[in-house]
Scaffold this active site. Structure first.
Site, PDB file in Angstrom:
ATOM      1  N   GLU A  59       0.822  -1.212   0.000  1.00 33.14           N
ATOM      2  CA  GLU A  59       0.000   0.000   0.000  1.00 33.14           C
ATOM      3  C   GLU A  59       0.853   1.257   0.000  1.00 33.14           C
ATOM      4  O   GLU A  59       0.524   2.235  -0.663  1.00 33.14           O
ATOM      5  CB  GLU A  59      -0.938   0.023   1.223  1.00 33.14           C
ATOM      6  CG  GLU A  59      -2.111  -0.955   1.158  1.00 33.14           C
ATOM      7  CD  GLU A  59      -3.219  -0.523   0.182  1.00 33.14           C
ATOM      8  OE1 GLU A  59      -3.147   0.571  -0.386  1.00 33.14           O
ATOM      9  OE2 GLU A  59      -4.162  -1.319  -0.008  1.00 33.14           O
ATOM     10  N   ASP A  75      -6.221   8.481  -0.361  1.00 28.89           N
ATOM     11  CA  ASP A  75      -5.669   7.536   0.612  1.00 28.89           C
ATOM     12  C   ASP A  75      -4.469   8.159   1.320  1.00 28.89           C
ATOM     13  O   ASP A  75      -3.604   8.747   0.677  1.00 28.89           O
ATOM     14  CB  ASP A  75      -5.207   6.257  -0.080  1.00 28.89           C
ATOM     15  CG  ASP A  75      -6.355   5.483  -0.708  1.00 28.89           C
ATOM     16  OD1 ASP A  75      -7.488   5.574  -0.202  1.00 28.89           O
ATOM     17  OD2 ASP A  75      -6.109   4.776  -1.701  1.00 28.89           O
ATOM     18  N   LYS A 105      -3.317  14.018   9.692  1.00 26.40           N
ATOM     19  CA  LYS A 105      -2.694  13.398  10.868  1.00 26.40           C
ATOM     20  C   LYS A 105      -2.217  11.980  10.572  1.00 26.40           C
ATOM     21  O   LYS A 105      -1.384  11.432  11.295  1.00 26.40           O
ATOM     22  CB  LYS A 105      -3.686  13.344  12.036  1.00 26.40           C
ATOM     23  CG  LYS A 105      -4.145  14.696  12.541  1.00 26.40           C
ATOM     24  CD  LYS A 105      -3.252  15.245  13.629  1.00 26.40           C
ATOM     25  CE  LYS A 105      -3.449  14.469  14.918  1.00 26.40           C
ATOM     26  NZ  LYS A 105      -2.458  14.876  15.926  1.00 26.40           N
ATOM     27  N   ASP A 113      -2.164   6.867  15.717  1.00 27.61           N
ATOM     28  CA  ASP A 113      -3.540   7.086  15.252  1.00 27.61           C
ATOM     29  C   ASP A 113      -3.844   6.274  13.989  1.00 27.61           C
ATOM     30  O   ASP A 113      -4.972   5.799  13.808  1.00 27.61           O
ATOM     31  CB  ASP A 113      -3.839   8.589  15.061  1.00 27.61           C
ATOM     32  CG  ASP A 113      -2.699   9.352  14.398  1.00 27.61           C
ATOM     33  OD1 ASP A 113      -1.811   8.719  13.797  1.00 27.61           O
ATOM     34  OD2 ASP A 113      -2.700  10.591  14.477  1.00 27.61           O
ATOM     35  N   ASP A 114      -2.840   6.090  13.138  1.00 27.23           N
ATOM     36  CA  ASP A 114      -3.015   5.231  11.952  1.00 27.23           C
ATOM     37  C   ASP A 114      -3.381   3.813  12.386  1.00 27.23           C
ATOM     38  O   ASP A 114      -4.268   3.169  11.805  1.00 27.23           O
ATOM     39  CB  ASP A 114      -1.723   5.151  11.122  1.00 27.23           C
ATOM     40  CG  ASP A 114      -1.175   6.503  10.703  1.00 27.23           C
ATOM     41  OD1 ASP A 114      -0.844   7.318  11.581  1.00 27.23           O
ATOM     42  OD2 ASP A 114      -1.072   6.743   9.482  1.00 27.23           O
TER      43      ASP A 114
END
Ligand SMILES: *[C@@H]1O[C@H](CO)[C@@H](O)[C@H](O)[C@H]1NC(C)=O
Ligand SMILES: *[C@@H]1O[C@H](CO)[C@@H](O)[C@H](O)[C@H]1NC(C)=O
Length: 150
Positions: A59, A75, A105, A113-114
């Site tokens: 990705e 994305d 962010k 946070d991802d």
């Protein structure tokens, strides 16, 4: 002289590992394995750490700043989280922003946070099928090389 340079090098590497906020923009593969293990990814939604490493490799190539514009939505970050359903980038009409986060962010060097958002996505889908690259390059494949040596 050389010894002290080496020492400084070691110190920098050590500090880089110790302070997640100061991480490089490309997360080394085994460092990612370690982080994923610490966050309980092994066995989560019936998938392995290798599945996630394969997903990230295909990705984003481990780049925390990764970005792709797919037309109506975009994305963001190492997990390539999409603005249509998961984050708010202020220019995706009808975004549900399920992770309640500003997409930008998801492009900084703090991947906490991802990780939280990726877990929410996988949890709702009960698997990794929301990620096109995982379906294409990882699903049903022998993924042992992705965690090899880590
Ligand atoms: C997200 O954060 C960036 C940087 O702080 C800011 O410029 C932008 O306006 C924010 N976007 C939204 C949709 O809140
Ligand atoms: C997966 O690949 C590795 C390395 O090529 C090999 O050692 C292992 O036996 C394979 N596992 C399966 C289940 O085929």
């Amino acid at each position: 002289m050389r010894t002290s340079m080496l020492l400084v090098g070691f110190l920098l590497v050590f500090l880089g590992l110790a302070l997640p906020g100061a991480q490089a923009k490309v997360i080394p593969r085994c460092e990612l394995v370690k982080i994923l293990r610490q966050h309980g990814f092994e066995g989560f939604v019936g998938k392995t750490i290798a599945d996630w490493v394969c997903l990230v490799e295909h990705e984003s190539r481990y780049r925390t700043t990764a970005f792709n514009d797919n037309g109506p939505s975009r994305d963001y970050g190492i997990f390539q989280i999409n603005s249509k359903y998961w984050c708010n980038d202020g220019r995706t009409p009808g975004s549900s922003n399920t992770c309640r986060i500003n997409c930008s962010k998801l492009q900084d060097d703090n991947i906490a946070d991802d990780i939280q958002c990726a877990k929410k996505i996988a949890g709702q889908a009960r698997g990794l099928t929301p990620w096109v690259a995982w379906k294409k390059y990882c699903q049903g494949k022998n993924l042992s090389s992705y965690v090899k040596g880590c």
